[in-house]
Design an enzyme around this catalytic site. Sequence first.
Site, PDB file in Angstrom:
ATOM      1  N   HIS A  92      19.551  31.911   0.544  1.00  0.00           N
ATOM      2  CA  HIS A  92      18.402  31.625   1.408  1.00  0.00           C
ATOM      3  C   HIS A  92      18.837  30.891   2.678  1.00  0.00           C
ATOM      4  CE1 HIS A  92      14.107  30.564   2.160  1.00  0.00           C
ATOM      5  NE2 HIS A  92      14.657  29.505   2.739  1.00  0.00           N
ATOM      6  N   GLU A  93      19.572  29.808   2.511  1.00  0.00           N
ATOM      7  CA  GLU A  93      19.977  29.037   3.699  1.00  0.00           C
ATOM      8  C   GLU A  93      20.920  29.853   4.589  1.00  0.00           C
ATOM      9  OE1 GLU A  93      18.001  26.754   4.014  1.00  0.00           O
ATOM     10  OE2 GLU A  93      17.449  26.451   1.922  1.00  0.00           O
ATOM     11  N   ASP A 106       4.337  19.273   8.804  1.00  0.00           N
ATOM     12  CA  ASP A 106       4.864  19.097   7.464  1.00  0.00           C
ATOM     13  C   ASP A 106       3.784  19.184   6.383  1.00  0.00           C
ATOM     14  OD1 ASP A 106       7.574  18.667   6.873  1.00  0.00           O
ATOM     15  OD2 ASP A 106       6.917  16.888   5.743  1.00  0.00           O
ATOM     16  N   GLY A 111      15.472  21.598  -1.225  1.00  0.00           N
ATOM     17  CA  GLY A 111      16.481  22.340  -1.961  1.00  0.00           C
ATOM     18  C   GLY A 111      17.672  22.538  -1.040  1.00  0.00           C
ATOM     19  N   ASN A 120      20.939  23.824   8.363  1.00  0.00           N
ATOM     20  CA  ASN A 120      21.576  23.316   9.565  1.00  0.00           C
ATOM     21  C   ASN A 120      22.765  24.217   9.921  1.00  0.00           C
ATOM     22  OD1 ASN A 120      19.767  21.084   9.767  1.00  0.00           O
ATOM     23  ND2 ASN A 120      20.852  20.162   8.038  1.00  0.00           N
ATOM     24  N   TYR A 149       6.518  31.538   2.810  1.00  0.00           N
ATOM     25  CA  TYR A 149       7.637  32.096   2.053  1.00  0.00           C
ATOM     26  C   TYR A 149       7.208  33.337   1.270  1.00  0.00           C
ATOM     27  CZ  TYR A 149       9.935  27.537   2.729  1.00  0.00           C
ATOM     28  OH  TYR A 149      10.506  26.418   3.264  1.00  0.00           O
TER      29      TYR A 149
END
Length: 622
Positions: free
Chosen positions: A314-315, A394, A287, A291, A402
């Site tokens: 969120h990011e 991963d 999503g 970075n 979360y």
Amino acid sequence: MKKTFLLLSTVLALFTNCKNEKVPEQAQEPTKTYVEEPHSFAQPNKAVITHLNLDIEVDFNTERVSGTATYDIKNNNSNTIVLDTKYLEIQSVLADGQPTEFSLGEFNEQLGKPLTITIKEDTKTISVNYNTTNKTEALQWLSPQQTADKNHPFLFTQGQAILTRTWIPIQDSPQVRITYDATVKVPVELMAVMSAENPKEKTKDGVYHFKMKQAISPYLIALAVGDIEYKPVSNRTGVYAEKSMIEAAHYEFSDMENMVAAAENLYGTYDWDQFDVIVLPPSFPFGGMENPRLTFATPTVIAGDKSLTSLIAHELAHSWSGNLVTNATWNDFWLNEGFTVYFEIRIMEALYGKDRANMIALIGRQDLTEEIEALKDTPEATKLKLDLKGQNPDDGMNSIAYDKGYLFLRTLEETVGREKFDAFIKDYFNTHAFSTLTTEDFVEYLNTNLLQKNNITFNVEEWIYQPGVPDNQSKIVSDKFKKVEEAIDQFILRTAVYKPLTENWTTQEWVHFVRNLPEDITTNQLAMLDNAFDFSNASNSHIAMVWFEQAIKHNYHNNNVDKNIDSFLTRVGRRWYVETLFRAFKNANRVDEALVIYKKARPNYHSVTAGTIDKLLGYSPE
Ligand code: BES
Ligand code: ZN
């Protein structure tokens, strides 16, 4: 007195340094101790990189990145330094400009190969000339056809969790923080952007210079190259996208500045100067990816009505939890994601109110119930603190970090009260800025600075080290969702749709509606709903996804739904969506149909999505 001593010891240290003798321990700056790291070969306690100077060329014809990675290093009396590499070809290595010995160790499926470089006690820099190969997992090379504008190719990287080593030789552990500079040469029609200070326009010669002056973990180094443009939202926020997407992206994210302001208001200043978002082609496997300075985002978040922008919150929240205060190892991943979901929902509450925040929280709560059910045979995977040794991180990272992480923090907040909790979180970010923590470091900090201080007992250990959800969990309620549930009951009871019940529903309400249709709903009832609301042709990606899940589960085939599922899975590579739908096929014993779609869709997927779906469907390429 103290000052004289300091001065004296500095002079002494300088003097001994000149003579190239070992500096007395107390005169050295305190050296960080790195904890054992299951997902990196690097031994940063012996010799560690501190700054990267990257000089690379991006070649779309051969689909290779090649060039030189030069590092400033700090040597703690070692005669070697070890970097992580995976699927890289190493051409040559220098130490302080002189050729030096190096060797590549045995290949490990998850971790790649250690690159061991001979250094001297006083070596200051090492330099590795290398190129990527066609196996490189971080990079996705897209043909013009896979982009929005369809004119030019596109490239993006994905570093988290342990993929940076597949495009840069590096000490690929979140504990190692580095600053970086980069020079990147790309075809002149394209622009390059990184998780750094970025250009706003194309250059004439296709050469771009970057600088990231704050120390970040290697998984946050990122590059995107494409025919993109920039449009500012405020003087420190804005969007990058392909031409045909830029206006829609700009509208969708027009609350970005307000989000940054709300975040700062909660937990302190935004430390990274600029907060931009780049909208990538639809195969982007996440999503969003936090970075630094430049969030990478899926175009599926662009709904036209800003209804899915909690992803941007969120990011953005990761600029504190994750990028500023970072999980020490991938076993502590919940420290990044749990705090970020908590912070995300607080930003949403500040901007749009409690109703919206609680709906988002409840959707996450339902995800948590489903994830715990899906992991019922491996309950240890539902602990916050993970043990991913020997596993690809991963594969081990699931939504527990979360949603259980969020519920833990929300429960803590409700126990101690918001005022104390907010002050604690703000201190936590300030105290640990630009450093990394293990779960144990956090527990100690929490006990000392929040619980003991306020004389509160709380079952922290149970939340973090035990599977499932403790009984004292916060109960999230939403009146809006209660109404949605009543509407479902009405439709089913009467076998008729009374549209006014759904008036002014938001995306979150629609998602809740579709997800909570009864288990034994018939295809006729699905058709009735589809008739009324045209879910099979929904343009909102989240609503489409949950509807497709129901259609697959209940063998519903009307209204072009099969065609739309097929084209969704072939176009979109966002792992969470794609995995949900292929899992629905699998649970409905429809793997054969899934495989027909998957074989067609797979070439469009980034390696992390393809890896997950290969495993899910038991598919092996070639
Ligand atoms: N950092 C994650 C993405 C990630 C996690 C990449 C683990 C690699 C390994 C990012 O912040 C994230 O959580 N993205 C979510 C969106 C969010 C709103 C929950 C996603 O991609 O769906
Ligand atoms: Zn995240």
